[in-house]
Design a protein around this motif. Structure first.
Motif, mmCIF file in Angstrom:
data_model
loop_
_atom_site.group_PDB
_atom_site.id
_atom_site.type_symbol
_atom_site.label_atom_id
_atom_site.label_comp_id
_atom_site.label_asym_id
_atom_site.label_seq_id
_atom_site.Cartn_x
_atom_site.Cartn_y
_atom_site.Cartn_z
ATOM 1 N N MET A 167 0.867 -1.612 -0.118
ATOM 2 C CA MET A 167 -0.312 0.687 -0.263
ATOM 3 C C MET A 167 0.868 1.606 0.179
ATOM 4 N N LYS A 168 0.594 2.107 -0.856
ATOM 5 C CA LYS A 168 1.290 3.649 -0.906
ATOM 6 C C LYS A 168 -0.067 4.817 -0.534
ATOM 7 N N TYR A 169 0.786 5.811 0.079
ATOM 8 C CA TYR A 169 -0.222 6.711 0.099
ATOM 9 C C TYR A 169 0.081 7.954 -1.061
ATOM 10 N N PHE A 170 -0.827 8.613 -1.269
ATOM 11 C CA PHE A 170 -1.011 9.830 -2.631
ATOM 12 C C PHE A 170 -1.608 10.724 -1.978
ATOM 13 N N ALA A 171 -0.711 12.081 -1.771
ATOM 14 C CA ALA A 171 -1.655 13.112 -1.511
ATOM 15 C C ALA A 171 -1.926 13.901 -2.871
ATOM 16 N N VAL A 172 -2.828 13.733 -2.401
ATOM 17 C CA VAL A 172 -3.882 15.051 -3.651
ATOM 18 C C VAL A 172 -4.917 16.256 -3.271
ATOM 19 N N PHE A 173 -3.928 17.040 -3.070
ATOM 20 C CA PHE A 173 -4.230 18.786 -2.932
ATOM 21 C C PHE A 173 -5.321 18.659 -4.492
ATOM 22 N N LEU A 174 -6.495 19.954 -3.691
ATOM 23 C CA LEU A 174 -7.490 20.199 -4.132
ATOM 24 C C LEU A 174 -7.851 22.209 -4.796
ATOM 25 N N PRO A 175 -6.688 22.423 -4.949
ATOM 26 C CA PRO A 175 -7.511 24.046 -5.439
ATOM 27 C C PRO A 175 -7.920 23.968 -5.842
ATOM 28 N N ASP B 224 -6.621 28.631 4.900
ATOM 29 C CA ASP B 224 -6.671 30.114 4.071
ATOM 30 C C ASP B 224 -8.078 30.205 3.307
ATOM 31 N N GLY B 225 -8.957 28.681 2.771
ATOM 32 C CA GLY B 225 -9.454 28.753 1.757
ATOM 33 C C GLY B 225 -9.453 28.162 0.010
ATOM 34 N N ALA B 226 -7.419 28.342 -0.103
ATOM 35 C CA ALA B 226 -7.449 27.569 -0.635
ATOM 36 C C ALA B 226 -7.669 26.503 -1.943
ATOM 37 N N GLY B 227 -8.177 26.078 -0.821
ATOM 38 C CA GLY B 227 -8.807 24.046 -1.477
ATOM 39 C C GLY B 227 -8.907 23.401 -0.201
ATOM 40 N N GLY B 228 -8.043 22.022 -0.387
ATOM 41 C CA GLY B 228 -7.471 20.863 0.117
ATOM 42 C C GLY B 228 -6.822 19.807 0.195
ATOM 43 N N LEU B 229 -6.704 19.571 0.906
ATOM 44 C CA LEU B 229 -5.548 18.069 0.991
ATOM 45 C C LEU B 229 -6.168 16.640 1.416
ATOM 46 N N VAL B 230 -6.123 16.060 0.662
ATOM 47 C CA VAL B 230 -7.178 14.302 0.650
ATOM 48 C C VAL B 230 -5.381 13.026 0.696
ATOM 49 N N ILE B 231 -5.683 12.391 1.514
ATOM 50 C CA ILE B 231 -4.558 12.026 1.251
ATOM 51 C C ILE B 231 -4.935 10.124 1.392
ATOM 52 N N TYR B 232 -4.903 9.921 0.321
ATOM 53 C CA TYR B 232 -5.430 8.152 -0.476
ATOM 54 C C TYR B 232 -4.655 7.694 0.187
ATOM 55 N N THR B 233 -4.710 6.127 -0.139
ATOM 56 C CA THR B 233 -4.044 4.947 -0.133
ATOM 57 C C THR B 233 -4.683 4.396 -1.287
ATOM 58 N N TYR C 74 -6.707 19.715 -9.341
ATOM 59 C CA TYR C 74 -5.988 18.573 -8.050
ATOM 60 C C TYR C 74 -4.254 18.156 -8.814
ATOM 61 N N GLU C 75 -3.654 17.837 -7.933
ATOM 62 C CA GLU C 75 -2.816 17.575 -8.051
ATOM 63 C C GLU C 75 -2.243 16.745 -7.244
ATOM 64 N N ILE C 76 -1.437 15.412 -7.589
ATOM 65 C CA ILE C 76 -1.259 14.119 -7.093
ATOM 66 C C ILE C 76 -0.201 13.796 -7.017
ATOM 67 N N HIS C 77 0.323 13.356 -5.729
ATOM 68 C CA HIS C 77 2.256 13.144 -5.689
ATOM 69 C C HIS C 77 1.749 11.748 -5.103
ATOM 70 N N GLU C 78 2.865 11.196 -5.108
ATOM 71 C CA GLU C 78 3.317 9.928 -4.139
ATOM 72 C C GLU C 78 3.459 9.691 -2.765
ATOM 73 N N TRP C 79 3.196 9.864 -1.647
ATOM 74 C CA TRP C 79 3.602 10.653 0.039
ATOM 75 C C TRP C 79 4.364 9.746 0.834
ATOM 76 N N GLU C 80 5.708 9.799 0.967
ATOM 77 C CA GLU C 80 6.436 9.210 2.279
ATOM 78 C C GLU C 80 5.744 9.188 3.477
ATOM 79 N N MET C 81 5.238 8.910 3.889
ATOM 80 C CA MET C 81 4.768 9.523 5.133
ATOM 81 C C MET C 81 5.915 9.002 6.015
#
Length: 90
Positions: free
Chosen positions: A1-9, A44-53, A77-84
């Motif tokens: 399982m990997k983690y993915f940070a998804v920015f939602l501007p 600040d109202g710029a959007g949000g972040l979701v960490i998916y597996t 959206y912008e997705i990056h694999e994230w190493e927690m």
């Protein structure tokens, strides 16, 4: 399982407000399935972040594209694999 940070501007504040409950229900369902690790909005109202597996970027991208915010053009959206790295157990 990997983690993915998804920015939602933010793209459209009005659409974001209109589809907020749909988006939150979408995330709640995925959290119950173990697909969403954590999520939250930026103060600040710029959007949000979701960490998916998931197993791959492609898998998570398909899921993100079904988010009501993305479908209706409220957010980008912008997705990056994230190493927690953490000193805590979640």
């Amino acid at each position: 399982m990997k983690y993915f940070a998804v920015f939602l501007p933010m793209k459209d504040q009005e659409k974001s407000s209109t589809f907020r409950n749909d988006h939150l229900n979408f995330l709640s369902d995925l959290r119950n399935k173990g697909t969403v690790f954590m999520n939250g909005k930026f103060s600040d109202g710029a959007g949000g972040l979701v960490i998916y597996t998931g197993d791959s970027l492609e898998e998570v991208t398909k899921i993100v594209k079904t988010d009501p915010y993305i479908i209706h053009g409220a957010r980008d959206y912008e997705i990056h694999e994230w190493e927690m790295v953490s000193n805590h157990n979640f």
